[in-house]
Design a protein around this motif. Sequence first.
Motif, mmCIF file in Angstrom:
data_model
loop_
_atom_site.group_PDB
_atom_site.id
_atom_site.type_symbol
_atom_site.label_atom_id
_atom_site.label_comp_id
_atom_site.label_asym_id
_atom_site.label_seq_id
_atom_site.Cartn_x
_atom_site.Cartn_y
_atom_site.Cartn_z
ATOM 1 N N LEU A 1 -7.228 -5.904 -9.021
ATOM 2 C CA LEU A 1 -6.466 -5.067 -9.950
ATOM 3 C C LEU A 1 -6.760 -5.437 -11.403
ATOM 4 C CD1 LEU A 1 -2.968 -4.855 -8.204
ATOM 5 C CD2 LEU A 1 -4.687 -3.050 -8.379
ATOM 6 N N ILE B 1 0.706 -3.938 -12.731
ATOM 7 C CA ILE B 1 0.386 -5.130 -11.946
ATOM 8 C C ILE B 1 1.651 -5.946 -11.699
ATOM 9 C CG2 ILE B 1 -0.778 -7.373 -12.061
ATOM 10 C CD1 ILE B 1 -3.145 -6.006 -13.363
ATOM 11 N N SER C 1 2.671 1.640 -3.412
ATOM 12 C CA SER C 1 1.849 1.820 -4.612
ATOM 13 C C SER C 1 0.929 3.033 -4.522
ATOM 14 C CB SER C 1 1.001 0.561 -4.846
ATOM 15 O OG SER C 1 0.129 0.321 -3.765
ATOM 16 N N SER D 1 -8.414 -1.688 -4.472
ATOM 17 C CA SER D 1 -8.064 -3.098 -4.374
ATOM 18 C C SER D 1 -7.539 -3.455 -2.979
ATOM 19 C CB SER D 1 -7.014 -3.440 -5.436
ATOM 20 O OG SER D 1 -6.605 -4.787 -5.312
ATOM 21 N N LEU D 2 -6.609 -2.651 -2.467
ATOM 22 C CA LEU D 2 -6.023 -2.948 -1.158
ATOM 23 C C LEU D 2 -7.025 -2.742 -0.031
ATOM 24 C CD1 LEU D 2 -2.503 -1.395 -1.751
ATOM 25 C CD2 LEU D 2 -3.064 -3.818 -1.529
ATOM 26 N N VAL E 1 5.461 -2.595 -9.344
ATOM 27 C CA VAL E 1 4.956 -1.453 -8.599
ATOM 28 C C VAL E 1 5.817 -0.214 -8.852
ATOM 29 C CG1 VAL E 1 4.513 -0.566 -6.275
ATOM 30 C CG2 VAL E 1 3.983 -2.940 -6.821
ATOM 31 N N TYR F 1 -5.316 0.916 -7.126
ATOM 32 C CA TYR F 1 -4.622 0.187 -6.051
ATOM 33 C C TYR F 1 -5.288 0.442 -4.700
ATOM 34 C CZ TYR F 1 -0.491 -2.160 -7.961
ATOM 35 O OH TYR F 1 0.352 -3.047 -8.586
ATOM 36 N N THR F 2 -5.739 1.677 -4.471
ATOM 37 C CA THR F 2 -6.400 1.997 -3.200
ATOM 38 C C THR F 2 -7.651 1.155 -3.008
ATOM 39 O OG1 THR F 2 -5.584 4.277 -3.286
ATOM 40 C CG2 THR F 2 -7.458 3.837 -1.850
ATOM 41 N N TYR G 1 0.830 -1.205 0.000
ATOM 42 C CA TYR G 1 0.000 0.000 0.000
ATOM 43 C C TYR G 1 0.869 1.261 0.000
ATOM 44 C CZ TYR G 1 -3.034 3.722 1.666
ATOM 45 O OH TYR G 1 -3.695 4.906 1.777
ATOM 46 N N ASN H 1 -6.189 -9.074 -4.109
ATOM 47 C CA ASN H 1 -5.557 -7.901 -4.709
ATOM 48 C C ASN H 1 -5.361 -8.064 -6.211
ATOM 49 O OD1 ASN H 1 -4.155 -5.310 -4.579
ATOM 50 N ND2 ASN H 1 -2.277 -6.483 -4.895
ATOM 51 N N GLN H 2 -4.816 -9.209 -6.630
ATOM 52 C CA GLN H 2 -4.549 -9.423 -8.046
ATOM 53 C C GLN H 2 -5.839 -9.499 -8.855
ATOM 54 O OE1 GLN H 2 -1.566 -9.325 -9.564
ATOM 55 N NE2 GLN H 2 -0.682 -8.830 -7.564
#
Length: 587
Positions: free
Chosen positions: A491, A513, A363, A537-538, A516, A534-535, A360, A487-488
């Motif tokens: 994304l 992906i 990224s 997803s995480l 980073v 990313y925000t 986090y 996460n993957q």
Amino acid sequence: MNEPASDTDNDSLAIELETDVESDEDELFPRKSVTEDSRLLVINADGSDYDTSKLPADYISPLSPNWRPTLRLRLIQLVTCTNVFLMGWDSSCTASTYALIGSEFHAANNVSWISTSYLITSTAFQPLYGRFSDIVGRRVCFLFAINIFFFGTLGCSMATSLFTLNIARAITGIGGGGLVTLGTIILSDMVPFRLRGIYQSAINFCWGFGSITGASTAGAIADAFGWRFVFIFQLPIFLVSIILGYLYIINPPFTGMSTQKAIQNIDFGGSVTLVFGLASLLACLSMGGNEYAWTDSKVIGFGVAAVVLLSAFVFIEGKVAKMPVMPLRILKGRLPVSSLCTTFFTGLANNSQLFMLPLYFQSVNLDTAAVAGARLIVPSLVGIVGSIATGVIMSRWGHLSKLMKIGTLIMLAGCILVSTFGPNTPTWKYVTFMMPTQFGNAILMPAALFSMLAHFSRVDHAVATGTCYLIRSIGLVLGVSVSNSINQNSLSSILPRVLANTPNGDEIAELVIHSVTAIKTLPFETRELVVMGYTTSLRRCFQASALSCSIALVASMFCTASTLHRKEDDEEEVATTAPTSTEEEFV
């Protein structure tokens, strides 16, 4: 009207029930008395009926009224704490540098296997050390474990690809699985049960200090000298620990069975099915929605294999193994189930968050590895304080079940707070919002372990310790795998959508992906879109951690353990009577 049974009658009934239950394990370890069965754990103070020629002159039984800490105990504690420090270092330094490693090998989407490969082997081999240490001795198992860890770490520093690095990490895990478990067992051989909370707090302190040191310095070392030096740094400390362990750890004598007979009955079938079952499960979770679609034959095949192998593992443990890796009787009862479920789900939540927080910061905040690691220092310090306080409270007042519930609740609050992180979150929130998770985890971990141990007699403590660590390690493995899968998959779904109107959007999505560090090279407008992706997803990963903690909180409500204190007359009686698993032994 029938009179209520006296305490003596209850104790006699419990002993009778215990002796009525026979198994192949009892044939291998005849339960003539706790003293004979647990050997070094409860050797009489005068050494009667035992060949004490191999015991050092300064050995004092933990059941002796004259017990006191000796120089040997302090040195063994130094060895144990050194190893735990290395375990903490290793866990946090990997989390702080895996983004750099994945970017170098152009495989950031598969970098979770750096942790997963280690956790798979450490999880599978961890319970074996309890059994082997009963057979060939603590010292032999310790030296095996730490040498394997040493050469595995050396291999990590020499890896030429992500594949070879993962192989080296898997080898390292074979040794690492035993170091923490053996640390607890070795100290249990030499410390009265009522004082183990204090000694465990020292172990937790070293784990926390290792985590802080790894998180704060690994990124700086990687930035300055390269990520390989993160592994090279550990090697001199291993050498010191190997020498001290060779000189001072006791290799106890055994009675009642031959080593050859015991080795013939080791649960190799259970270990093999557990290793490959977990590997299949994690392969399914890591590949599904990332490298392959969930409907792909490879993903389905790994999923089916996981179900078959893990089902075979349960069957072997219950019906076949004479010395099971995880005896199913250890899992019976409300208290063990409650402790293990709490341990599993909190381990999953904590490791998921630990794995994703550095990602986090690198990224979303675009921090360097060094800065991302440094952000974890203060929360880890809070965790150290919590572990020390918990050890003192357990040893003096008990309150095991209360500590479990309070720790889980605090950890849940921390997971919820972390799930609110965003690009505009101020620094003070980063620091304070990460504190509750580490503080709560430091409280509940030892409380859950000793709640489990308090339910069983000394004869079962080595196996119970291994089982508790096994269940927690499975949670750690799934924490990394599930969070990376979430996460993957997120994304892969979010980035193509937010970059749909950006030139070469699909290529950019594929690039960030896998690497980073590539985010920093993007134009401002494109970078903002990627950061937003990313925000989101995480945040889903952090919310999954909170859900796992919620389940753990419900499980902790069924725990009823109270204290570590045992009556002195009970401890003397244990040396001459048959074991029981009843709670009447404890105050």
